[in-house]
Design an enzyme around this catalytic site. Structure first.
Site, PDB file in Angstrom:
ATOM      1  N   ASP A  47      46.118  34.382  34.935  1.00  0.00           N
ATOM      2  CA  ASP A  47      46.781  34.480  36.121  1.00  0.00           C
ATOM      3  C   ASP A  47      47.115  32.928  36.484  1.00  0.00           C
ATOM      4  O   ASP A  47      46.196  32.043  36.904  1.00  0.00           O
ATOM      5  CB  ASP A  47      46.201  35.112  37.275  1.00  0.00           C
ATOM      6  CG  ASP A  47      47.239  35.467  38.629  1.00  0.00           C
ATOM      7  OD1 ASP A  47      48.246  34.727  38.339  1.00  0.00           O
ATOM      8  OD2 ASP A  47      46.749  36.071  39.495  1.00  0.00           O
ATOM      9  N   ASP A  48      48.354  32.379  36.517  1.00  0.00           N
ATOM     10  CA  ASP A  48      48.808  31.055  36.891  1.00  0.00           C
ATOM     11  C   ASP A  48      48.154  30.028  35.882  1.00  0.00           C
ATOM     12  O   ASP A  48      47.809  28.913  36.134  1.00  0.00           O
ATOM     13  CB  ASP A  48      48.590  30.719  37.952  1.00  0.00           C
ATOM     14  CG  ASP A  48      49.130  31.347  39.395  1.00  0.00           C
ATOM     15  OD1 ASP A  48      50.183  32.278  38.903  1.00  0.00           O
ATOM     16  OD2 ASP A  48      49.019  31.217  40.398  1.00  0.00           O
ATOM     17  N   CYS A  85      53.930  36.187  39.276  1.00  0.00           N
ATOM     18  CA  CYS A  85      53.082  37.248  38.997  1.00  0.00           C
ATOM     19  C   CYS A  85      53.388  38.764  38.913  1.00  0.00           C
ATOM     20  O   CYS A  85      53.221  39.197  37.752  1.00  0.00           O
ATOM     21  CB  CYS A  85      51.934  37.114  40.044  1.00  0.00           C
ATOM     22  SG  CYS A  85      50.980  35.331  40.400  1.00  0.00           S
ATOM     23  N   ARG A  89      53.981  41.266  35.687  1.00  0.00           N
ATOM     24  CA  ARG A  89      53.052  42.521  35.338  1.00  0.00           C
ATOM     25  C   ARG A  89      53.915  43.768  35.328  1.00  0.00           C
ATOM     26  O   ARG A  89      53.380  44.405  34.469  1.00  0.00           O
ATOM     27  CB  ARG A  89      51.825  42.440  36.531  1.00  0.00           C
ATOM     28  CG  ARG A  89      51.086  41.268  36.436  1.00  0.00           C
ATOM     29  CD  ARG A  89      50.276  40.954  37.703  1.00  0.00           C
ATOM     30  NE  ARG A  89      49.645  39.538  37.534  1.00  0.00           N
ATOM     31  CZ  ARG A  89      48.378  39.485  37.255  1.00  0.00           C
ATOM     32  NH1 ARG A  89      47.851  40.552  36.870  1.00  0.00           N
ATOM     33  NH2 ARG A  89      47.901  38.326  37.072  1.00  0.00           N
ATOM     34  N   LYS A 132      43.448  42.607  38.460  1.00  0.00           N
ATOM     35  CA  LYS A 132      44.828  42.356  39.421  1.00  0.00           C
ATOM     36  C   LYS A 132      46.151  43.359  38.950  1.00  0.00           C
ATOM     37  O   LYS A 132      46.328  43.122  37.863  1.00  0.00           O
ATOM     38  CB  LYS A 132      45.130  40.976  39.517  1.00  0.00           C
ATOM     39  CG  LYS A 132      46.445  40.687  40.372  1.00  0.00           C
ATOM     40  CD  LYS A 132      46.485  39.227  40.361  1.00  0.00           C
ATOM     41  CE  LYS A 132      47.999  38.969  40.972  1.00  0.00           C
ATOM     42  NZ  LYS A 132      48.125  37.436  41.095  1.00  0.00           N
ATOM     43  N   HIS A 134      48.780  43.830  41.634  1.00  0.00           N
ATOM     44  CA  HIS A 134      49.901  43.406  42.360  1.00  0.00           C
ATOM     45  C   HIS A 134      51.109  44.113  42.600  1.00  0.00           C
ATOM     46  O   HIS A 134      52.259  43.801  42.165  1.00  0.00           O
ATOM     47  CB  HIS A 134      50.417  41.833  41.804  1.00  0.00           C
ATOM     48  CG  HIS A 134      50.921  41.030  42.652  1.00  0.00           C
ATOM     49  ND1 HIS A 134      51.164  39.692  42.295  1.00  0.00           N
ATOM     50  CD2 HIS A 134      51.351  41.122  44.228  1.00  0.00           C
ATOM     51  CE1 HIS A 134      51.644  39.045  43.349  1.00  0.00           C
ATOM     52  NE2 HIS A 134      51.565  40.006  44.468  1.00  0.00           N
ATOM     53  N   HIS A 232      44.420  31.513  39.262  1.00  0.00           N
ATOM     54  CA  HIS A 232      45.107  31.734  40.404  1.00  0.00           C
ATOM     55  C   HIS A 232      44.182  31.230  41.781  1.00  0.00           C
ATOM     56  O   HIS A 232      42.991  31.337  41.647  1.00  0.00           O
ATOM     57  CB  HIS A 232      45.533  33.013  40.928  1.00  0.00           C
ATOM     58  CG  HIS A 232      46.589  33.290  41.883  1.00  0.00           C
ATOM     59  ND1 HIS A 232      46.356  32.911  43.098  1.00  0.00           N
ATOM     60  CD2 HIS A 232      47.886  33.775  41.748  1.00  0.00           C
ATOM     61  CE1 HIS A 232      47.389  33.278  43.796  1.00  0.00           C
ATOM     62  NE2 HIS A 232      48.419  33.665  42.988  1.00  0.00           N
ATOM     63  N   ASP A 336      50.583  35.303  33.230  1.00  0.00           N
ATOM     64  CA  ASP A 336      51.736  35.918  33.824  1.00  0.00           C
ATOM     65  C   ASP A 336      52.737  35.075  34.140  1.00  0.00           C
ATOM     66  O   ASP A 336      53.725  35.299  34.486  1.00  0.00           O
ATOM     67  CB  ASP A 336      51.200  36.884  34.899  1.00  0.00           C
ATOM     68  CG  ASP A 336      50.442  36.011  36.231  1.00  0.00           C
ATOM     69  OD1 ASP A 336      50.327  34.590  35.962  1.00  0.00           O
ATOM     70  OD2 ASP A 336      50.278  36.414  37.121  1.00  0.00           O
ATOM     71  N   ASN A 337      52.274  33.606  34.356  1.00  0.00           N
ATOM     72  CA  ASN A 337      53.633  32.471  34.512  1.00  0.00           C
ATOM     73  C   ASN A 337      52.790  31.141  34.126  1.00  0.00           C
ATOM     74  O   ASN A 337      51.397  31.061  34.038  1.00  0.00           O
ATOM     75  CB  ASN A 337      54.054  32.815  35.824  1.00  0.00           C
ATOM     76  CG  ASN A 337      53.029  32.893  37.017  1.00  0.00           C
ATOM     77  OD1 ASN A 337      52.782  34.043  37.526  1.00  0.00           O
ATOM     78  ND2 ASN A 337      52.111  31.976  37.265  1.00  0.00           N
ATOM     79  N   LYS A 376      55.253  27.423  37.938  1.00  0.00           N
ATOM     80  CA  LYS A 376      55.560  28.954  38.273  1.00  0.00           C
ATOM     81  C   LYS A 376      56.738  28.929  39.441  1.00  0.00           C
ATOM     82  O   LYS A 376      57.049  27.992  40.021  1.00  0.00           O
ATOM     83  CB  LYS A 376      54.160  29.214  39.001  1.00  0.00           C
ATOM     84  CG  LYS A 376      54.217  30.509  39.955  1.00  0.00           C
ATOM     85  CD  LYS A 376      53.103  30.784  40.627  1.00  0.00           C
ATOM     86  CE  LYS A 376      53.027  32.268  41.158  1.00  0.00           C
ATOM     87  NZ  LYS A 376      51.722  32.252  41.941  1.00  0.00           N
TER      88      LYS A 376
END
Length: 648
Positions: A47-48, A85, A89, A132, A134, A232, A336-337, A376
């Site tokens: 994540d991130d 994010c 996903r 996660k 989201h 993240h 995810d980014n 991001k």
């Protein structure tokens, strides 16, 4: 009032009820069954995570387990996500663009979608999702045999719930977003206060191994989607991992970034098509001692979080190896980014602790995304390009390969379908399904090539892009930029002025996609909204937002038309009109020159504000200096008011 407008479309999702018959027809895509045992499948999502944040992609951060997967598998240099994010996903889970499944604008419910948990369950896979999500949907209700994890976007790593007696102080939580919802199959915890020692990355791995252990005697294969929150924000990590990186970053931004780029070139990951983009971080020598200490601590903790993530991936690898299942398990890893430049400052205490919620910020995010520009949220490569590692010894004949094929998260569902022998449905829960938008990556794993018939498309926030093998057309806010992907994959030389015909052609393709993907007959000609009180809504758009009312060509008193600039129009309807597709939500981005005065005026009226992560008194301060507030019109439609200074 001086107003400038951008129209952005968004279809908000609706809650879909369960029905007895899940699949209506299964004709769109079918995988081929192999004589050998069906492989297990593991997809690990960070994540991130920045493009250069793991060792196999040039980092100084210790990631021996991911490096091992890369050395025995394939590293892909051109995998892409959506730059945000929850849309990323959504794409991953469904094989559709986020715009098609109601997940392009906010993390709500999915619509007109089927998740790979359901698809693979129909092929006799045990499907497990940990971590996660989201969204406001529970994946357990979308076909996964188990879902344990954070249903929301981000939470405190040490304690996402209420303060416990042994805690050093109140756990830092985001105002307006607490409590966060955790799901354990059909049970929800709001908040989830861990009963014992807890660190999100460790505990989620514990949960994954526990659930896998329940099926060790079963003969059927499993699909594990292990979706971590790290790295993240909040920047939080065990102190023993933070100490490993003391002194590592004393050389500053430029030295670390340049060393990463040199390693990327030396290891053969990148070639001359990837010139390093112009750095945007501050000169390290310009920082005073206090700022430098703050920046060092942020990067130390960030590195520790990635280190800890890799340690836990190693635990999963060890589990598979001990059971003799590693070679016939397809493992994929991505983010995810890109790394985030967002600024979040909550709580007290040292960065890295339970009581402090801090973020990486812009300078180190620029380093993390080496060699790319931006971060991001942007549709440029710094936002959308991700490390992508695939490990599957039984199929990948030679480890250590580097592949430059143009890929996107829409390709994951077709890959899972072909690998598992599953069937992708024509219909699900009584709704017709869109065909899958991507292509299977299985030929690449077997040493062949893939052919993509359509460009790749992007839309998130003020970012837009369309990408082909030859070109990438991209913009943030208004101005399109054009880059030659065959020579400049890091987007350093804008060729838009030299190739206006290419810009026009690709922009037309993007507009056509944007209209189609969101369910409109035409793209960006007009937006139709059904409102409960036509006069009240018209007054809001005229008096509050300053839109210019234009002639209603239909002549009907139940219609009011407003100009959005150029050929764009906003149509307010007092009732549904046959033949007109009506959006359930609109996102208007309104740019004004007197932002502060405008916002203060809003506060004197009966206007509903919407909270935004990390905002201050309902105002969000972006890393690029733009200020934003989100308000609602009389019918609840969302409007962004911002202080951009560009002519839009």
């Amino acid at each position: 009032m001086n107003t400038r407008l951008i129209l952005e479309y968004c279809v908000y999702p609706v809650t879909i009820l369960l029905v007895a018959s899940l699949f209506g027809g299964c004709g769109q895509a079918t995988g081929e069954q192999n004589e050998s045992p069906a492989p297990n499948i593991v997809f690990i999502l960070a994540d991130d995570l920045g493009y250069s944040d793991i060792g196999a992609y040039g980092s100084e951060i210790e990631t021996p387990n991911l490096d091992r997967l890369a050395n025995n598998g394939i590293r892909f240099t051109q995998m892409h996500n959506t730059s945000k994010c929850f849309p990323s996903r959504a794409v991953l889970l469904t094989g559709q663009y986020a715009q098609q499944v109601g997940m392009s604008e906010s993390a709500g419910d999915f619509e007109q979608a089927v998740m790979f948990g359901e698809v693979l369950s129909e092929a006799d896979y045990t499907t497990i999702f940990v971590g996660k999500h989201h969204s406001t949907d529970n994946p357990y209700e979308w076909g996964f045999d188990h879902y344990w994890g954070l249903r929301d976007g981000a939470a405190n790593y040490f304690n996402p719930g209420e303060q416990r007696p042994r805690d050093p102080g109140p756990p830092a939580q985001k105002p307006g977003f607490y409590p966060r919802t955790f799901a354990f199959d059909d049970s929800l915890a709001e908040p989830y206060t861990p009963p014992g020692d807890y660190y999100g990355t460790d505990s989620w791995t514990d949960w994954a191994l526990e659930l896998l252990g329940r099926y060790e005697e079963d003969s059927q294969p499993f699909m594990l989607y292990l979706s971590y929150q790290a790295p993240h924000d909040p920047l939080q990590a065990p102190e023993e991992d933070i100490k490993k990186y003391e002194g590592v970053y004393e050389a500053g931004y430029e030295a670390i970034a340049q060393a990463r780029y040199e390693r990327q070139r030396r290891m053969g990951l990148l070639d001359e098509r990837y010139p390093r983009s112009e750095p945007t971080h501050r000169p390290w020598s310009d920082l005073d001692d206090s700022t430098r200490a703050d920046q060092l601590r942020r990067m130390q903790v960030y590195a520790a979080m990635i280190d800890r993530l890799d340690q836990n991936i190693g635990r999963l690898i060890d589990y598979l190896e001990e059971r003799g299942e590693l070679d016939n398990t397809l493992i994929m890893f991505a983010s995810d980014n890109g790394a985030s430049a967002e600024v979040v400052q909550i709580g007290e205490g040292p960065i890295g602790s339970m009581t402090r919620w801090a973020s990486l910020k812009e300078d180190w995010a620029n380093v993390a995304n080496t060699p790319f520009r931006l971060y991001k949220n942007y549709s440029h490569e710094g936002g959308t390009a991700t490390p992508f590692i695939v490990h599957w010894p039984e199929v990948i004949s030679e480890g250590g390969q580097i592949d430059h094929s143009l890929l996107h998260f829409i390709d994951i569902m077709p890959t899972l379908v072909e690998v598992s022998g599953a069937e992708y449905p024509d219909e699900y829960r009584g709704e017709p399904m869109h065909p899958m938008k991507g292509v299977s990556l299985l030929p690449l794993l077997r040493g062949d090539s893939i052919e993509r018939e359509q460009p790749l498309y992007y839309e998130w926030n003020s970012g837009r892009a369309v990408q082909t093998e030859k070109w990438k057309l991209v913009r943030w806010e208004e101005e399109w930029e054009l880059y030659d992907r065959q020579t400049d994959r890091t987007e350093t030389t804008n060729l838009a002025g030299q190739h206006p015909d290419v810009v026009n052609r690709l922009e037309s393709q993007w507009r056509e996609w944007a209209g189609y993907s969101q369910g409109f007959d035409t793209a960006f000609d007009h937006q139709a909204l059904v409102v409960s009180d036509l006069d009240s809504s018209a007054s809001f758009y005229k008096e509050i937002l300053g839109l210019k009312e234009i002639k209603n060509e239909t002549g009907k008193p139940t219609r009011r038309w407003f100009s959005l600039g150029g050929d764009l129009q906003l149509h307010l309807l007092a009732d549904e009109m046959e033949g007109v597709k009506v959006n359930k939500s609109i996102h208007l981005a309104v740019t004004i020159s007197n932002f502060d005065e405008f916002v203060e005026n809003l506060r004197t009226r009966d206007i509903e504000f919407t909270d935004w992560p990390g905002n201050v008194n309902q105002v969000n301060y972006r890393p690029d200096g733009v200020k934003q507030v989100y308000i609602k019109d009389p019918d609840g439609y969302s409007i962004e008011v911002n202080s951009r200074t560009e002519n839009l």
